[in-house]
Write an enzyme that holds these catalytic residues in place. Structure first.
Site, PDB file in Angstrom:
ATOM      1  N   TYR A 281      43.906  74.536  11.489  1.00 14.52           N
ATOM      2  CA  TYR A 281      43.123  73.439  10.922  1.00 14.52           C
ATOM      3  C   TYR A 281      41.845  73.206  11.725  1.00 14.52           C
ATOM      4  CZ  TYR A 281      41.609  68.771   9.671  1.00 14.52           C
ATOM      5  OH  TYR A 281      40.835  67.713   9.283  1.00 14.52           O
ATOM      6  N   HIS A 282      41.997  73.046  13.013  1.00 17.11           N
ATOM      7  CA  HIS A 282      40.856  72.672  13.844  1.00 17.11           C
ATOM      8  C   HIS A 282      39.895  73.836  14.033  1.00 17.11           C
ATOM      9  CE1 HIS A 282      44.310  70.096  14.773  1.00 17.11           C
ATOM     10  NE2 HIS A 282      43.403  69.140  14.755  1.00 17.11           N
TER      11      HIS A 282
ATOM     12  N   LYS B  32      28.297  64.260  25.969  1.00 18.90           N
ATOM     13  CA  LYS B  32      29.502  63.798  25.277  1.00 18.90           C
ATOM     14  C   LYS B  32      30.215  62.800  26.190  1.00 18.90           C
ATOM     15  CE  LYS B  32      31.604  65.060  22.188  1.00 18.90           C
ATOM     16  NZ  LYS B  32      31.767  64.438  20.837  1.00 18.90           N
TER      17      LYS B  32
END
Length: 691
Positions: A193-194, A562
């Site tokens: 998914y990721h 970040k």
């Protein structure tokens, strides 16, 4: 159509229709603010027909910090529920009998710890401490999943703590423990998914997920914790968590390719003869990468089409499905939004005739050809990774990360050029006012601002009432076991029962294993294949402005930061790659930095602009901290721009606080953003708006 005009099929009683297959497990990814609030949400969702739980934990819990850690500032309760100790796990599942529930926990670096807390709560519910039940019998009844796929954390989500080898040891320990003691539990979800969220093509998604599975299975096999004759049971408990994009025909073929390749690998590499143990078992959340802030009502049909990709083919159908909400590109979904996503599943499963038929695509030449092409491409990429030494080596070298960043950059370029159409974003952009977003602030749920204070008080009260000596002894035993080959699940369960906190468990292991920073993938990534007119113009403005500011040959320096615990670095990486292509000198040090570290880097590198990427909802705490830090360092002339999922009201507040520009998912043109940053720098330097 009148009753007389109905077809024979429409008119016959439901009892005469073909027997229906059992629907997949239906989940909603949920958890926020506090354990008590999340528990209420779980129980409400179950009352609406949801058949399993999918727990979202907050970032401090995912990365092994307690709410009182400086790194947890602004992150508590934002993207999930905080669970710093056993007491909060009790509150999270109060009134929900865990021995009867199927629970998926999206947890990786701290998966062992959260599974231990879950098991202890299940024992307490069954009366084990009072001698009313056998703990082994309780464990044998538990059903669910820990995500526990640390390799993709180095490539996408960023919630790793330890280095690859130590992390793989924890993963293997959980698998070996559950296969023997919690046999209904899926100890790992290998997550493609990721990878797709990070830009993976279908071929890369297949190859990198399967290489991860090989690395995990090899580690469990070589650990000697499972007898060779029982290894088929290990293979049989491996599950996958996949993505499904809007190209739903290709996605369905991808799932059939997964089935074929997994069967081959488990039979040929691991000698598993039992076809049931070789079955490809997977759950899915459909694509979030493609959800748009512009015309967000279009996300509903995107979600439905993506769901078809993993449900249409019976031979490759998902075992569990969770759907995002239509407004996730705007902020945190409300309970009503989650209900809408659940109803999409229920209409397909219970109103349509999908579950009455055998596989719809068996014998299709088109499907067979597409599956064969995907299998061939995936095998070639798997061979490439295995030749490097496998998935761990490909992570440590930065190969897989660079490939994903490059693939994502190519996707962004296709969207910006219009080669890849996104309705409402780069085509068909004219729109009527939407009643769904007439009040943007009311169209999403706001995290409880008191959640962090509540979590801090919870930890304080928990530590005050526990046996401190017992906790110290349990943590010392955990650290000692970590220095051996002993399975760490036993020591972790003891620490959970003693009353240790999430941060204390992780810190005990940090002191043994150390910490890790994964490669960013930016340096080796391939950016824009060719500089079009727009990028060329921006590049010229960047060069001219750099020389106006610093003299001949000088370059503009952009720090991409970040802050906080948000590990979703895909956007920051794409900004860094495009800024590099536009001629900026880019300083990007990766994820999980404190505001103080970002300020220090900005001052040390003498940058002309700071760009902050925050997707966890902690922008109102972290951005002001950076602004205040720059001011204190005498660098408040350095402009700050911010990107993320930021509601309009928050964007206005940030601009009022001194942020130069705010970018959200609707600002999809990276080259245009680079042009905007040049103008921000020029304004800060007192230069004319245009060079």
């Amino acid at each position: 159509m009148s009753e007389q005009q109905q077809s024979p099929e429409q008119g016959r009683p439901a009892s005469d229709r073909p027997e229906r297959d059992r629907p997949w497990v239906m989940r909603t990814y949920a958890g926020h603010s506090t354990a008590a609030a999340s528990n209420a949400l779980f129980r409400t969702n179950l009352s609406k027909g949801q058949t399993g739980l999918s727990v979202a934990f907050d970032l401090p819990t995912q990365t092994g910090y307690d709410p009182d850690s400086s790194l947890a500032r602004g992150e508590v309760g934002k993207v999930g529920v905080p669970v710093p100790h056993l007491g909060e796990m009790r509150r999270l599942f109060a009134g929900i009998p865990l021995a009867e529930m199927n629970t998926s926990m999206t947890i990786n670096a701290t998966a062992m710890w959260l599974l231990a807390l879950y098991q202890v709560v299940a024992e307490e519910q069954a009366g084990v401490p009072d001698g009313q039940a056998d703990p082994a019998e309780v464990a044998a009844r538990l059903a669910g999943t820990t995500q526990n796929d640390i390799i993709k954390e180095y490539l996408s989500r960023g919630t790793y703590v330890f280095g690859p080898e130590a992390s793989l040891r924890l993963t293997a320990d959980v698998i070996a423990y559950t296969v023997n003691a919690v046999p209904k539990w899926n100890p790992i979800n290998i997550c493609s998914y990721h990878l797709q969220e990070a830009g993976a093509t279908p071929t890369q998604e297949l190859a990198y997920a399967l290489c991860t599975a090989i690395a995990v299975l090899d580690r469990v096999r070589d650990s000697g914790q499972v007898a060779p004759e029982d290894f088929g049971r290990v293979v049989g408990r491996i599950s996958f968590f996949v993505n499904a994009g809007v190209r739903f025909v290709e996605e369905m073929c991808k799932m059939r390719a997964f089935v074929q390749l997994w069967d081959e690998i488990t039979r040929e590499r691991y000698g598993v003869e039992d076809a049931k143990m070789r079955r490809f078992r997977y759950g899915v959340q459909v694509n979030s990468l493609g959800l748009t802030e512009a015309q967000p009502e279009n996300n509903v049909q995107r979600i439905v089409l993506e769901m078809l990709g993993v449900t249409l083919s019976k031979d490759a159908r998902a075992r569990a499905v969770q759907l995002p909400a239509w407004n996730e590109a705007l902020g945190l979904p409300r309970p009503w939004d989650q209900q809408w996503s659940l109803r999409l599943q229920q209409v397909l499963a219970y109103e349509s005739d999908l579950l009455e038929h055998e596989d719809l695509f068996a014998g299709s030449h088109v499907v067979e050809a597409k599956v064969a092409a995907l299998v061939e491409g995936a095998r070639a990429e798997m061979d490439r990774v295995q030749a490097m030494g496998g998935a761990i080596a490909a992570v440590e070298s930065g190969y897989m990360k660079s490939e994903l960043v490059s693939a994502h950059a190519a996707r962004r370029a296709r969207i910006e050029s219009g080669d890849e159409v996104v309705v409402g974003v780069n085509r068909f952009t004219s729109t009527e006012p939407s009643p769904l977003t007439a009040d943007l602030d009311a169209a999403i749920q706001t995290a409880d601002p008191a959640a962090e204070a509540a979590a801090l008080e919870s930890v304080r009260a928990w530590k005050e009432q526990r046996d401190e000596a017992g906790v110290t002894e349990a943590l010392a035993a955990l650290a000692a076991a970590a220095k051996t080959d002993e399975n760490l699940m036993t020591a972790t369960l003891a620490a959970a029962r003693a009353g240790a906190t999430t941060g204390e468990w992780a810190q005990a292991l940090r002191e043994v294993f150390g910490e890790f920073r994964a490669p960013t993938g930016v340096a080796g990534a391939v950016g824009a294949a060719a500089a079009g007119t727009e990028l060329t113009a921006v590049r010229e403005r960047v060069q001219a402005t750099g020389e106006e500011v610093g003299g001949p040959g000088a370059r503009l320096r952009l720090l991409v930061g970040k802050p906080g615990l948000d590990g979703h670095s895909n956007g920051a990486e794409q900004v860094a790659v495009r800024a590099r292509d536009a001629g900026f000198e880019v300083i990007y040090q990766g994820i999980r930095l404190t505001p103080e570290q970002i300020v220090a880097a900005a001052v040390a590198e003498d940058v002309h602009c700071v760009g902050l990427s925050i997707l966890s909802g902690s922008h109102m705490e972290l951005v002001p901290a950076v602004l205040e830090g720059l001011h204190a360092a005498g660098a408040d002339d350095v402009p700050v721009v911010v990107g993320g999922i930021i509601p309009d009201s928050d964007a206005r507040a940030l601009l009022e606080r001194g942020v130069a520009a705010v970018y959200t998912p609707k600002d999809f043109g990276l080259t245009e953003i680079m042009g905007g940053i040049v103008e921000v720098v020029r304004a800060a330097q007192g230069l004319d708006p245009r060079p």
